[in-house]
Write an enzyme that holds these catalytic residues in place. Sequence first.
Site, short mmCIF file in Angstrom:
data_model
loop_
_atom_site.label_atom_id
_atom_site.label_comp_id
_atom_site.label_asym_id
_atom_site.label_seq_id
_atom_site.Cartn_x
_atom_site.Cartn_y
_atom_site.Cartn_z
N LYS A 263 -9.07 13.56 5.30
CA LYS A 263 -8.06 12.52 4.84
C LYS A 263 -6.45 12.96 6.27
CE LYS A 263 -7.30 13.60 0.91
NZ LYS A 263 -7.04 12.80 -0.02
N ARG A 264 -6.11 11.80 5.97
CA ARG A 264 -5.26 11.25 7.21
C ARG A 264 -3.84 12.71 6.55
NH1 ARG A 264 -4.24 7.99 11.16
NH2 ARG A 264 -2.65 9.13 11.75
N LYS B 263 -14.27 8.26 -3.31
CA LYS B 263 -15.88 8.43 -3.04
C LYS B 263 -16.47 9.58 -3.02
CE LYS B 263 -14.02 5.64 1.10
NZ LYS B 263 -13.28 5.87 1.91
N THR C 274 -8.66 6.28 -1.65
CA THR C 274 -9.59 6.00 -2.06
C THR C 274 -11.25 7.02 -1.81
OG1 THR C 274 -9.53 4.89 0.38
CG2 THR C 274 -9.42 2.94 -1.66
N HIS D 162 0.92 -1.44 -0.04
CA HIS D 162 -0.37 -0.65 0.07
C HIS D 162 1.12 0.94 0.15
CE1 HIS D 162 -3.26 -1.86 0.91
NE2 HIS D 162 -3.22 -2.59 1.89
N LYS E 124 0.53 14.40 1.49
CA LYS E 124 -1.05 14.69 0.64
C LYS E 124 -0.79 16.33 0.48
CE LYS E 124 -2.56 10.66 3.06
NZ LYS E 124 -3.41 9.57 2.98
C1 26Q Z 1 3.20 0.51 10.52
C2 26Q Z 1 4.13 0.55 11.72
C3 26Q Z 1 4.51 1.30 12.95
C4 26Q Z 1 3.39 2.12 13.14
C5 26Q Z 1 2.47 1.94 11.76
C6 26Q Z 1 2.56 1.32 11.24
C7 26Q Z 1 1.44 1.41 9.58
C8 26Q Z 1 0.01 1.57 10.28
C9 26Q Z 1 -0.96 2.24 9.00
C10 26Q Z 1 1.91 1.85 7.90
C11 26Q Z 1 1.26 1.65 7.34
C12 26Q Z 1 -0.65 1.95 7.40
C13 26Q Z 1 -1.71 2.53 6.81
C14 26Q Z 1 -1.16 2.72 5.47
C15 26Q Z 1 -2.34 2.99 4.91
O1 26Q Z 1 -2.95 3.41 5.24
N1 26Q Z 1 -2.10 2.65 2.94
C16 26Q Z 1 -2.74 3.93 3.19
O2 26Q Z 1 -3.53 2.64 1.42
C17 26Q Z 1 -4.97 2.87 0.76
C18 26Q Z 1 -5.56 1.52 0.16
O3 26Q Z 1 -4.99 0.81 -0.51
C19 26Q Z 1 -4.30 3.73 -0.51
O4 26Q Z 1 -5.28 3.84 -0.82
C20 26Q Z 1 -3.56 4.79 -0.46
O5 26Q Z 1 -2.98 5.35 -1.33
C21 26Q Z 1 -2.36 4.66 1.09
O6 26Q Z 1 -1.60 5.54 1.38
#
Ligand code: 26Q
Length: 813
Positions: free
Chosen positions: A543-544, A655, A651, A355, A549
């Site tokens: 978004k986050r 929406k 995503t 991702h 971003k």
């Molecule tokens: C990893 C290690 C320690 C703490 C947190 C994490 C961690 C947690 C969540 C790393 C990544 C995430 C989430 C990533 C994420 O949401 N990526 C998004 O995924 C979406 C679905 O595929 C995409 O549409 C977005 O582009 C992408 O940023």
Amino acid sequence: MKLNKEKFKSDYKRKLMNTFAEEIDTASKLHKYFALGGLVRDYVTENWVNTNKYYMESGEKQVYYFSMEFLIGRLLGSNLLNLGIRELCYEGLTELGIDLNELEEVENDAGLGNGGLGRLAACFLDSMASIGVPGHGCGIRYKYGLFEQKIVDGYQVEIPDYWLRDGNVWQIKKENKAVEVRFGGNVRATYETGRLSFIHENYEPVRAVPYDTPVVGYDKNMVNTLRLWSAEPVDYEFDFSTFSRGDYLKAAAYRTSVESISQVLYPDDSNFEGRLLRLKQQYFFVSAGLQSIVRSYKKSGLPMNEFHKHTAIHINDTHPSVAVAELMRILVDIEELSWEEAWHITTNTMAYTNHTILSEALEKWPVDMFMKLLPRIYMIIEEINKRFCEELSRRYPGQNGKINSMSIINDGVIKMAYLAIVGSHSVNGVAKLHTEILKNQELNNFYQVFPEKFNNKTNGITHRRWLMKANPKLTEALNHTIGTNWIKNPNELGKLENFKTDKSLQRKIASIKKENKLQFSNMLKAKYGIDIDPNSIFDVQVKRLHAYKRQVLNILHIMYLYNKLKENPNLDIVPRTFFFGAKASPSYHLAKQTIKLINTVANKINNDQSINGKLKVIFLENYSVSLAEKVIPCADVSEQISTASKEASGTGNMKFMMNGAITVATLDGANVEMKDSVGEDNIVIFGLKANEVISYNKYGGYSAFDIYNNDMRVKRILDQLVDGSLGVSSGEFKNIHESLLMFNDEYFVLKDFDAYVKAQEKIDTLYRDPAKWNEMCIMNIAHSGIFSSDNTIREYSKDIWGTRELKSVPVID
Ligand code: 26Q
């Protein structure tokens, strides 16, 4: 589902009575909500039990979606919708003097995710159940979801999200399905059984207890399961030996350490944090999930060597990638299969989705930490890596540099993405552009070795939640115009294109948008006392919060517009309200500073009478799934402005499109496919392309100072960040200022500024022509069907999982 209004009303009254000993007049809203939720769950259980029985007895291939995050949001509304009884319940409750919409607001969001990745998992669950794929979620039942955000004096303050405070009506605790997960200790090799075997000793045991939530398919009798694991101390460890020796503190420490495993979700989404607890969380739910899958597989009587023919396991990003080694452990150590046989089964079972390409997000665990916590798993990863490196040496003799760079274990760390790639039969990116970048850049080494594994699966969203549930008025207008077939086949939204110039549909679409805007404005007025002009353009970026971003680009542009208005209060622009909604990771300083900047600018602009209400800036507190459902249907403009190449897919973009907003976008992630689908006349594209960003980066970026020195608009706003003109101390936004100038603008904000201004001017021009604007809105809705996650799941099912789409589940006696 067969139900009529009168039966529902009497069922409901009885449920309220039996659960809370209350009648409608005396019951609290909370009790009314819980009674309704409980009743809906009752309506679901028969199909749920039947589905499980069928799965067990038929040997039908099952897919398990392993994810650290499931951002489900609320379930009452979507369950009613999927059961096809929302109307009926609404009317029945109205007759009982209850407002269903109000009850839905009582439910706490299940915010067990950070953002895109977690919400994608939730959309996928909805789609699997709705198109008939036997698919289940496996994750952690966090006691605290993503923090609740409060804005105090413009700053983000985090408050624990104790979402289970009032209980949860959807989950069922399955004590009898608990398993044990083992941490630490040591491993002893022995030949005692005539075969080399490994005994794990002196470990710390943890009891993993599952909580099951039904996942209801739309207009189907299929009910899949979301199984979330909770960590509990093992009794025998706790009371007798330790406690009786009087070592109370040790016993209490054990309890705390165990319970911490499923205590909180990591509030981070694009930065790897190498914390032991996170690794514990990962192994905890992966091991529990795999043990329970293998146990129920064996119960169905199928042979172990056919496991992969009946089971697919999906790894949502690298977070659950330890599953590769854990399945090997179960097959080799417990089921006593040979390594080769186990490896064949494992690699044919596992599939992995990437991702992100942000290098800072890639998980790497220090070997010494990993070895201590998971000694047997570490040995297995070593063996996997040894065999993989041998394969590489045959392919690339003498090229040790290359082999080392691909090694799963190297430089004292374990690279989880590499483990996932080597241990899976499929590796996919989440949008065409993203997959190409993986194949040609980030993972090119692996693509050369395993070209057959790589494939693209562009993300999608469930149109049931994001259109039918979030925007009932638009749904009705669509039904009226093209019939209801699009609900089962969202590609049929395309029929709307025939009506793009139809005046009556145009008027209808515009008036629905206006009603949604009005409703949302009233809500904001009641909650925050803010006045918003529903005739202004609603321009939304939710978004986050992350530098890539580029919320900063948006707010800098607003500062520029404000400057122009101050110079010329009669400036002819369409009034606009800019909405932001974003949570920042609590440790991400720059992101938090950006929130303060947005609020500071908002404060200044919203209180300046001299600009005649032409601009407003609103920061929406605590952006969440339920807030998204409210704000997206009233957006005119959707901001998708990430630095090209950085957003894997996005995503939220889909929406907004589905709800008829016009997108301002860079050619990043799935925006590219949105443009291809809707046509370039119906989206506003600007800025550097991904290949341009990538090639600038090869040569150390571009010169931000050049732009600062040559573009007076840019110079002015950057100076305003630090010269006190925003009414806060001059140091407040120093880091943002530095990131743009001193650190040479890693995300090309200034480089894209001019193009962004022009894109926004184009929006202003387009909006002045209602016929053109409404036509564009209709075209966006018409071409959004391909982004339904039903399509995405069909592709996963066909190309990766090998699961079938069941029309319905046969009823088993
Ligand atoms: C990893 C290690 C320690 C703490 C947190 C994490 C961690 C947690 C969540 C790393 C990544 C995430 C989430 C990533 C994420 O949401 N990526 C998004 O995924 C979406 C679905 O595929 C995409 O549409 C977005 O582009 C992408 O940023």
